[in-house]
Design an enzyme around this catalytic site. Structure first.
Site, PDB file in Angstrom:
ATOM      1  N   ASN A   1       0.817  -1.210   0.000  1.00 35.00           N
ATOM      2  CA  ASN A   1       0.000   0.000   0.000  1.00 35.00           C
ATOM      3  C   ASN A   1       0.849   1.256   0.000  1.00 35.00           C
ATOM      4  O   ASN A   1       1.932   1.290   0.589  1.00 35.00           O
ATOM      5  CB  ASN A   1      -0.967   0.005   1.194  1.00 35.00           C
ATOM      6  CG  ASN A   1      -1.954  -1.159   1.110  1.00 35.00           C
ATOM      7  OD1 ASN A   1      -2.142  -1.738   0.030  1.00 35.00           O
ATOM      8  ND2 ASN A   1      -2.548  -1.526   2.223  1.00 35.00           N
ATOM      9  N   VAL A   2       0.336   2.257  -0.673  1.00 36.91           N
ATOM     10  CA  VAL A   2       1.056   3.533  -0.782  1.00 36.91           C
ATOM     11  C   VAL A   2       0.454   4.569   0.179  1.00 36.91           C
ATOM     12  O   VAL A   2       0.877   5.713   0.194  1.00 36.91           O
ATOM     13  CB  VAL A   2       1.021   4.058  -2.249  1.00 36.91           C
ATOM     14  CG1 VAL A   2       1.786   3.090  -3.156  1.00 36.91           C
ATOM     15  CG2 VAL A   2      -0.391   4.265  -2.756  1.00 36.91           C
TER      16      VAL A   2
ATOM     17  N   HIS B   1       5.716  -0.685  -2.734  1.00 32.88           N
ATOM     18  CA  HIS B   1       5.332   0.109  -3.901  1.00 32.88           C
ATOM     19  C   HIS B   1       5.415   1.604  -3.634  1.00 32.88           C
ATOM     20  O   HIS B   1       4.761   2.397  -4.300  1.00 32.88           O
ATOM     21  CB  HIS B   1       3.922  -0.295  -4.366  1.00 32.88           C
ATOM     22  CG  HIS B   1       3.856  -1.719  -4.808  1.00 32.88           C
ATOM     23  ND1 HIS B   1       2.683  -2.432  -4.864  1.00 32.88           N
ATOM     24  CD2 HIS B   1       4.839  -2.580  -5.203  1.00 32.88           C
ATOM     25  CE1 HIS B   1       2.929  -3.675  -5.288  1.00 32.88           C
ATOM     26  NE2 HIS B   1       4.237  -3.788  -5.494  1.00 32.88           N
TER      27      HIS B   1
ATOM     28  N   CYS C   1      15.687  14.858 -11.321  1.00 35.67           N
ATOM     29  CA  CYS C   1      16.937  14.700 -10.544  1.00 35.67           C
ATOM     30  C   CYS C   1      16.732  13.880  -9.275  1.00 35.67           C
ATOM     31  O   CYS C   1      17.660  13.726  -8.477  1.00 35.67           O
ATOM     32  CB  CYS C   1      17.505  16.088 -10.206  1.00 35.67           C
ATOM     33  SG  CYS C   1      16.509  16.993  -8.998  1.00 35.67           S
TER      34      CYS C   1
ATOM     35  N   CYS D   1      10.426  21.122  -9.395  1.00 34.32           N
ATOM     36  CA  CYS D   1      11.582  20.854  -8.511  1.00 34.32           C
ATOM     37  C   CYS D   1      12.383  22.142  -8.301  1.00 34.32           C
ATOM     38  O   CYS D   1      12.786  22.776  -9.292  1.00 34.32           O
ATOM     39  CB  CYS D   1      12.464  19.791  -9.162  1.00 34.32           C
ATOM     40  SG  CYS D   1      14.039  19.554  -8.308  1.00 34.32           S
TER      41      CYS D   1
ATOM     42  N   CYS E   1      16.018  21.637 -10.062  1.00 30.23           N
ATOM     43  CA  CYS E   1      16.291  21.568 -11.521  1.00 30.23           C
ATOM     44  C   CYS E   1      15.095  21.961 -12.374  1.00 30.23           C
ATOM     45  O   CYS E   1      15.118  21.836 -13.592  1.00 30.23           O
ATOM     46  CB  CYS E   1      16.735  20.142 -11.895  1.00 30.23           C
ATOM     47  SG  CYS E   1      15.353  18.970 -11.948  1.00 30.23           S
TER      48      CYS E   1
ATOM     49  N   GLY F   1      -5.672  -8.827   2.327  1.00 30.37           N
ATOM     50  CA  GLY F   1      -6.239  -7.881   1.360  1.00 30.37           C
ATOM     51  C   GLY F   1      -5.404  -7.649   0.137  1.00 30.37           C
ATOM     52  O   GLY F   1      -5.213  -6.505  -0.273  1.00 30.37           O
TER      53      GLY F   1
END
Ligand code: BV8
Length: 258
Positions: free
Chosen positions: A108-109, A125, A136, A159, A162, A202
């Site tokens: 899970n994220v 993940h 970068c 960013c 960069c 799950g």
């Protein structure tokens, strides 16, 4: 390979296995967060994205083709997760860690395990909350505009190092998993011994290499237990299958250990 026992209620065999376990390895997937109100990866996408297969959106190619479209999906998912709470299943796992040596490796994220009080050994993940520069790789610590409703397009932040587009800190299809997360998970699996327990909670067991860990755990002699209301691609790897929702089964399991 023996077929798993399949029950819709928590069997004594599962309670006894966890009671007698020296260590418990938790392998969790998106189903862990369903009862918090976070749809699984394969649930119908909400509105704007319903005509897209998530695995088509969750790729570097999709992001490079149209950064604002893909970023909008992730910004909405960040907002969604920020707006929900860990469920009783997350809380039960945090309590279990007070009773047994528990290691959590999640696909899970979201950060719901952590917000329930668990420490997570591996986010296989990545995380919605670790954005970084797509050019970068510098972690992005600046402001992020979170939409209150799903929106079609949202410019990703730039960013500061960069001026590249900032990307979500997740692992997209076709991308390698973070070395540290893989090493931590694989060493946890390799050090399993007979009598240890693996709770596979799950996950549809469709996405590799994460889907390979239950079979590896079984080969190490651990007792593998699935908690999932539906059959998955890894159900047959398990010794026991509890066909129920995580937020119901896990509190029952922890209460039974008391
Ligand atoms: C890789 C982050 C090496 C993004 C995710 C061709 C080219 C390249 C790679 C491949 C290829 N073909 C195959 C591959 C490998 C590919 C893969 O496995 N594809 C599958 C689709 C066949 N894997 C990869 O690409 C991985 N990298 O292999 O690198 C490589 C590199 C280059 C070339 C070759 C090899 C990277 C995979 C990571 C992808 N990123 N997430 C984002 O979130 O946006 S995966 C994403 O899908 C989720 O993280 C989740 O893990 C996964 C599955 O999603 P869901 O189905 O929603 O969730 P889950 O599986 O957990 O299922 C939900 C379950 O919950 C169900 O079973 C349901 O019954 C259950 N449930 C429901 N309610 C409850 C419940 N359970 C308990 N309680 C409830 N209440």
């Amino acid at each position: 390979m023996t077929t798993p026992t399949v029950t819709t209620t928590l069997p004594d065999a599962v309670i006894d296995a966890v009671r007698g376990a020296r260590r418990v390895l938790v392998l969790s997937g998106a189903g862990m967060s369903v009862e918090s109100g976070v749809p699984t990866f394969r649930d119908a996408q909400s509105g704007l994205w319903e005509q897209f297969d998530p695995s088509q959106l969750a790729t570097i190619e999709a992001f490079q083709m149209d950064p604002p479209f893909v970023w909008a999906w992730y910004a909405w998912r960040m907002q969604l997760v920020r707006g929900v709470d860990p469920n009783a299943g997350h809380v039960a796992l945090a309590e279990l860690a007070g009773l047994r040596d528990v290691t959590i490796s999640t696909q899970n994220v979201d950060d719901l395990h952590e917000r329930a009080g668990s420490s997570v050994a591996a986010h296989l993940h990545g995380s919605l909350f670790d954005p970084r520069c797509s050019e970068c790789d510098t972690p992005y610590e600046g402001e992020i505009e979170l939409p209150q409703e799903p929106i079609e397009r949202l410019e990703p932040p730039t960013c500061p190092q960069c001026e590249g587009d900032v990307r979500p800190g997740v692992v997209w299809f076709g991308e390698m998993l973070p070395d540290e997360a893989v090493e931590t998970t694989e060493s946890a699996v390799d050090s399993l011994e007979t009598g240890d327990v693996v709770l596979v909670i799950g996950t549809s067991g469709l996405v590799y290499p994460a889907a390979g860990y239950p079979a590896m755990a079984r080969a190490e002699g651990a007792t593998v237990i699935e908690i999932n209301p539906h059959e998955s691609e890894v159900s047959d790897m398990c010794h026991h299958v509890v066909r129920g929702p995580a937020a119901e089964v896990l509190p029952q399991l922890v209460a039974a250990l008391g």
